[in-house]
Write a protein that holds these residues in place. Structure first.
Motif, short mmCIF file in Angstrom:
data_model
loop_
_atom_site.label_atom_id
_atom_site.label_comp_id
_atom_site.label_asym_id
_atom_site.label_seq_id
_atom_site.Cartn_x
_atom_site.Cartn_y
_atom_site.Cartn_z
N VAL A 292 45.99 28.44 31.06
CA VAL A 292 45.93 29.67 30.28
C VAL A 292 45.90 30.88 31.21
N LEU A 293 45.08 30.81 32.25
CA LEU A 293 44.94 31.94 33.17
C LEU A 293 46.24 32.24 33.91
N PHE A 294 47.07 31.21 34.12
CA PHE A 294 48.34 31.42 34.83
C PHE A 294 49.49 31.68 33.87
N GLY A 295 49.24 31.55 32.58
CA GLY A 295 50.28 31.84 31.61
C GLY A 295 51.13 30.66 31.21
N LEU A 296 50.69 29.44 31.52
CA LEU A 296 51.43 28.24 31.16
C LEU A 296 51.04 27.72 29.78
N GLN A 297 49.93 28.19 29.27
CA GLN A 297 49.42 27.75 27.98
C GLN A 297 48.96 28.97 27.19
N PRO A 298 49.39 29.13 25.95
CA PRO A 298 48.97 30.29 25.17
C PRO A 298 47.51 30.20 24.76
N TYR A 299 46.94 31.33 24.41
CA TYR A 299 45.58 31.35 23.89
C TYR A 299 45.58 32.06 22.54
N ASN B 133 41.80 42.08 37.85
CA ASN B 133 41.22 43.26 38.52
C ASN B 133 40.69 44.27 37.50
N GLY B 134 40.09 43.74 36.44
CA GLY B 134 39.47 44.58 35.44
C GLY B 134 40.40 45.13 34.38
N GLN B 135 41.71 44.83 34.49
CA GLN B 135 42.69 45.34 33.55
C GLN B 135 43.24 44.22 32.67
N HIS B 136 43.40 44.51 31.38
CA HIS B 136 43.95 43.53 30.45
C HIS B 136 45.36 43.14 30.85
N ILE B 137 45.66 41.84 30.77
CA ILE B 137 46.99 41.34 31.07
C ILE B 137 47.29 40.16 30.16
N VAL B 138 48.54 40.05 29.74
CA VAL B 138 48.99 38.86 29.02
C VAL B 138 49.69 37.98 30.04
N PRO B 139 49.07 36.88 30.46
CA PRO B 139 49.61 36.11 31.59
C PRO B 139 50.95 35.45 31.28
N SER B 140 51.82 35.46 32.26
CA SER B 140 53.03 34.64 32.29
C SER B 140 53.20 34.22 33.74
N PRO B 141 53.76 33.05 34.00
CA PRO B 141 53.87 32.60 35.39
C PRO B 141 54.58 33.60 36.31
N SER B 142 55.65 34.21 35.83
CA SER B 142 56.38 35.17 36.68
C SER B 142 55.54 36.41 36.96
N ILE C 230 49.29 35.77 42.51
CA ILE C 230 48.49 34.63 42.08
C ILE C 230 49.32 33.36 42.21
N SER C 231 48.78 32.36 42.88
CA SER C 231 49.46 31.08 43.05
C SER C 231 48.66 29.99 42.35
N TYR C 232 49.39 29.01 41.83
CA TYR C 232 48.77 27.93 41.06
C TYR C 232 49.26 26.59 41.59
N VAL C 233 48.32 25.72 41.94
CA VAL C 233 48.64 24.37 42.39
C VAL C 233 48.18 23.41 41.31
N PRO C 234 49.12 22.81 40.56
CA PRO C 234 48.74 21.97 39.43
C PRO C 234 48.17 20.63 39.85
#
Length: 250
Positions: free
Chosen positions: A63-70, A78-87, A94-98
């Motif tokens: 979810v945090l990396f944008g691979l799963q919706p919430y 960094n304190g700012q709202h964001i809608v995550p997507s992998p790109s 931000i890097s993600y190691v599954p």
């Protein structure tokens, strides 16, 4: 030596979370894996997230990396709202190691790195510098640089996956159970250089793990998750010499 000003700067850095889940709910189909989840990854720290299989740890990272919706809540970067997507998350450093490593087995280690560099649009001297930096952190990669990733051991593949994620000099690294298939000593050998780089660069790392002892050795804080809920927040010193106490929680 750490000065008063340095300590004040560190405290100020950590006042704003690098990445935060706020009242987050997510799951699959009609079932929520977790609800109203609150978790903050602070700047310049390694946060270890521990819990049993099915607790929701991997779902939270996705979810945090944008691979799963919430379905409810928000993610703050960094304190700012964001809608995550992998790109977008990759673009923000931000890097993600599954879990399961995720290397391309038919490609050599060098080709796995080249693909990651191409995806990040890094070429020429910049790409060469990034590869040299990663090989400096994980020099054992040189031993199997031209071998196909599918021919490597589990520990070697994990090293490739983490090295590839570090090519873009991430400010935040999400690691999902990097110890799978590794002996404790091999896992520690993998984590120690990453910890050194984390301190040097001021990275933030969210480490999902079940190998408690090894993970706590490199962590600044620990969070325990059980059945979609956080049941404990503390520091590794809380369990010094008594990891069984931590294991009993989940």
């Amino acid at each position: 030596m750490e000065t008063k000003n340095n300590r004040a700067a560190t405290a100020a850095d950590q006042a704003v979370s690098a990445l935060e889940a706020k009242n987050l709910s997510a799951g699959y189909d009609d079932h929520n894996v977790f609800e109203n989840m609150n978790l903050d990854l602070r700047k310049n720290e390694i946060l270890c997230l521990i819990g049993h299989n099915g607790a929701g740890k991997s779902t939270l990272l996705k979810v945090l990396f944008g691979l799963q919706p919430y379905s409810a809540g928000e993610v703050l970067l960094n304190g700012q709202h964001i809608v995550p997507s992998p790109s977008d998350m990759a673009g923000h450093g931000i890097s993600y190691v599954p879990e399961g490593r995720g290397v391309f087995p038919g490609l050599t280690v060098k080709e796995n790195f080249a693909l990651a560099l191409w995806s990040a649009k890094m070429t020429g001297s910049v790409a060469d510098e990034r590869v040299d930096e990663v090989l400096g952190v994980l020099p054992k990669l040189k031993d199997f640089w031209t071998r196909k990733a599918g021919q490597l051991s589990g520990g070697q593949q994990q090293m490739v996956s983490i090295g590839r994620a570090m090519l873009c000099k991430p400010s935040i690294l999400l690691l999902d159970e990097p110890s799978i298939g590794l002996a404790p000593k091999l896992f520690q050998d993998l984590l120690e250089p990453i910890r050194a780089v984390q301190k040097q660069r001021g990275m933030s790392i969210l480490l999902v793990e079940q190998q408690v002892g090894e993970a706590l050795n490199v962590s600044d804080r620990v969070v325990v998750m059980k059945s979609g809920e956080i049941i404990y927040r503390g520091v590794p010193a809380d369990f010094e010499g008594d990891h069984a106490k931590l294991m009993e929680m989940f």
